[in-house]
Motif scaffolding. Sequence first.
Motif, PDB file in Angstrom:
ATOM      1  N   ILE A   1       1.533  15.925 -27.381  1.00 52.22           N
ATOM      2  CA  ILE A   1       1.661  16.114 -25.929  1.00 52.22           C
ATOM      3  C   ILE A   1       0.302  15.955 -25.247  1.00 52.22           C
ATOM      4  N   GLN A   2      -0.775  16.319 -25.938  1.00 49.74           N
ATOM      5  CA  GLN A   2      -2.098  16.115 -25.346  1.00 49.74           C
ATOM      6  C   GLN A   2      -2.410  14.629 -25.218  1.00 49.74           C
ATOM      7  N   GLN A   3      -1.937  13.830 -26.161  1.00 52.19           N
ATOM      8  CA  GLN A   3      -2.097  12.381 -26.043  1.00 52.19           C
ATOM      9  C   GLN A   3      -1.289  11.858 -24.857  1.00 52.19           C
ATOM     10  N   THR A   4      -0.103  12.414 -24.670  1.00 55.25           N
ATOM     11  CA  THR A   4       0.722  12.021 -23.527  1.00 55.25           C
ATOM     12  C   THR A   4       0.039  12.423 -22.222  1.00 55.25           C
ATOM     13  N   VAL A   5      -0.608  13.591 -22.210  1.00 60.52           N
ATOM     14  CA  VAL A   5      -1.357  14.026 -21.025  1.00 60.52           C
ATOM     15  C   VAL A   5      -2.436  12.990 -20.697  1.00 60.52           C
ATOM     16  N   LYS A   6      -3.171  12.554 -21.704  1.00 57.81           N
ATOM     17  CA  LYS A   6      -4.218  11.545 -21.480  1.00 57.81           C
ATOM     18  C   LYS A   6      -3.616  10.252 -20.938  1.00 57.81           C
ATOM     19  N   ASN A   7      -2.500   9.839 -21.517  1.00 59.11           N
ATOM     20  CA  ASN A   7      -1.851   8.601 -21.060  1.00 59.11           C
ATOM     21  C   ASN A   7      -1.388   8.714 -19.606  1.00 59.11           C
ATOM     22  N   LYS A   8      -0.784   9.850 -19.260  1.00 60.32           N
ATOM     23  CA  LYS A   8      -0.306  10.048 -17.883  1.00 60.32           C
ATOM     24  C   LYS A   8      -1.473  10.086 -16.909  1.00 60.32           C
ATOM     25  N   HIS A   9      -2.579  10.697 -17.326  1.00 65.87           N
ATOM     26  CA  HIS A   9      -3.768  10.741 -16.468  1.00 65.87           C
ATOM     27  C   HIS A   9      -4.299   9.321 -16.246  1.00 65.87           C
ATOM     28  N   THR A  10      -4.331   8.531 -17.324  1.00 64.81           N
ATOM     29  CA  THR A  10      -4.789   7.143 -17.217  1.00 64.81           C
ATOM     30  C   THR A  10      -3.879   6.351 -16.281  1.00 64.81           C
TER      31      THR A  10
ATOM     32  N   TYR B   1       0.834  -1.206   0.000  1.00 65.23           N
ATOM     33  CA  TYR B   1       0.000   0.000   0.000  1.00 65.23           C
ATOM     34  C   TYR B   1       0.874   1.264   0.000  1.00 65.23           C
ATOM     35  N   GLN B   2       1.907   1.267   0.818  1.00 66.09           N
ATOM     36  CA  GLN B   2       2.821   2.412   0.864  1.00 66.09           C
ATOM     37  C   GLN B   2       3.527   2.598  -0.472  1.00 66.09           C
ATOM     38  N   GLN B   3       3.918   1.487  -1.096  1.00 69.10           N
ATOM     39  CA  GLN B   3       4.551   1.581  -2.411  1.00 69.10           C
ATOM     40  C   GLN B   3       3.574   2.154  -3.439  1.00 69.10           C
ATOM     41  N   LEU B   4       2.335   1.733  -3.364  1.00 71.70           N
ATOM     42  CA  LEU B   4       1.320   2.267  -4.280  1.00 71.70           C
ATOM     43  C   LEU B   4       1.075   3.755  -4.031  1.00 71.70           C
ATOM     44  N   GLU B   5       1.132   4.164  -2.775  1.00 71.41           N
ATOM     45  CA  GLU B   5       1.010   5.599  -2.477  1.00 71.41           C
ATOM     46  C   GLU B   5       2.139   6.381  -3.132  1.00 71.41           C
ATOM     47  N   GLU B   6       3.357   5.851  -3.041  1.00 75.73           N
ATOM     48  CA  GLU B   6       4.506   6.510  -3.671  1.00 75.73           C
ATOM     49  C   GLU B   6       4.345   6.542  -5.192  1.00 75.73           C
ATOM     50  N   GLN B   7       3.914   5.424  -5.763  1.00 75.44           N
ATOM     51  CA  GLN B   7       3.700   5.378  -7.209  1.00 75.44           C
ATOM     52  C   GLN B   7       2.631   6.389  -7.621  1.00 75.44           C
ATOM     53  N   GLU B   8       1.604   6.525  -6.800  1.00 75.31           N
ATOM     54  CA  GLU B   8       0.545   7.490  -7.112  1.00 75.31           C
ATOM     55  C   GLU B   8       1.084   8.919  -7.066  1.00 75.31           C
ATOM     56  N   LYS B   9       1.914   9.207  -6.081  1.00 66.41           N
ATOM     57  CA  LYS B   9       2.514  10.542  -6.001  1.00 66.41           C
ATOM     58  C   LYS B   9       3.353  10.837  -7.247  1.00 66.41           C
ATOM     59  N   HIS B  10       4.152   9.865  -7.653  1.00 70.11           N
ATOM     60  CA  HIS B  10       4.991  10.035  -8.848  1.00 70.11           C
ATOM     61  C   HIS B  10       4.121  10.216 -10.096  1.00 70.11           C
ATOM     62  N   ALA B  11       3.105   9.398 -10.215  1.00 68.89           N
ATOM     63  CA  ALA B  11       2.216   9.478 -11.378  1.00 68.89           C
ATOM     64  C   ALA B  11       1.480  10.817 -11.392  1.00 68.89           C
ATOM     65  N   SER B  12       1.094  11.283 -10.232  1.00 68.52           N
ATOM     66  CA  SER B  12       0.402  12.574 -10.128  1.00 68.52           C
ATOM     67  C   SER B  12       1.328  13.718 -10.543  1.00 68.52           C
ATOM     68  N   ARG B  13       2.569  13.647 -10.073  1.00 70.29           N
ATOM     69  CA  ARG B  13       3.550  14.674 -10.447  1.00 70.29           C
ATOM     70  C   ARG B  13       3.831  14.646 -11.944  1.00 70.29           C
ATOM     71  N   ALA B  14       3.992  13.443 -12.496  1.00 68.72           N
ATOM     72  CA  ALA B  14       4.254  13.315 -13.939  1.00 68.72           C
ATOM     73  C   ALA B  14       3.093  13.885 -14.740  1.00 68.72           C
ATOM     74  N   TYR B  15       1.883  13.615 -14.286  1.00 74.20           N
ATOM     75  CA  TYR B  15       0.697  14.141 -14.957  1.00 74.20           C
ATOM     76  C   TYR B  15       0.672  15.671 -14.880  1.00 74.20           C
ATOM     77  N   ALA B  16       0.947  16.210 -13.716  1.00 81.87           N
ATOM     78  CA  ALA B  16       0.935  17.665 -13.542  1.00 81.87           C
ATOM     79  C   ALA B  16       1.995  18.334 -14.422  1.00 81.87           C
ATOM     80  N   LEU B  17       3.178  17.742 -14.480  1.00 80.53           N
ATOM     81  CA  LEU B  17       4.253  18.327 -15.295  1.00 80.53           C
ATOM     82  C   LEU B  17       3.919  18.302 -16.778  1.00 80.53           C
ATOM     83  N   ILE B  18       3.401  17.173 -17.269  1.00 78.54           N
ATOM     84  CA  ILE B  18       3.101  17.083 -18.697  1.00 78.54           C
ATOM     85  C   ILE B  18       1.919  17.984 -19.036  1.00 78.54           C
ATOM     86  N   LYS B  19       1.023  18.161 -18.082  1.00 81.78           N
ATOM     87  CA  LYS B  19      -0.110  19.065 -18.303  1.00 81.78           C
ATOM     88  C   LYS B  19       0.383  20.512 -18.425  1.00 81.78           C
TER      89      LYS B  19
END
Length: 148
Positions: A89-98, A10-28
């Motif tokens: 880049i908009q396609q990448t935004v969609k992918n990162k959000h997914t 669960y903690q690892q998934l929390e970290e992965q979620e934080k990373h994924a959220s940051r990646a999404y925010a940056l690409i956005k």
Amino acid sequence: MSNTALERVYQQLEEQEKHASRAYALIKQDAERYHTQMQQLSDYRKQYLQKFTERGAEGISGDSYAHYHNFMKKLELAEFEQKQALDNIQQTVKNKHTDWMEVRKKRDALGLLLDKRKVAAQLVEQRREQKDLDEFSNFQYFKRKNNR
């Protein structure tokens, strides 16, 4: 799988979620920047075309016309390339959000499982305590009964 192992996952998934959220925010942010650049390029092309039209009304030489025409082609090409880059880049935004949402779903599902296990463990503990209390109560009752 033990709760401790699940909590680590669960903690690892929390970290992965934080990373994924940051990646999404940056690409956005990048996509917004690309969109702004494309809008600026489009506005500049429109202004340039307006100036060309105004000058053309006064009359221009063949060389000037050729220069304007070539420059307009370059601006249109740059605008087209910027549009393609924005689409990519908009396609990448969609992918990162997914990606972010998938990790979030996994974390939420595991969180529910951990909560259910916690509630089940509490229920088992409450039943054990109630059993101990019942046994103690019965012991006291029979002890008093035998002492009479």
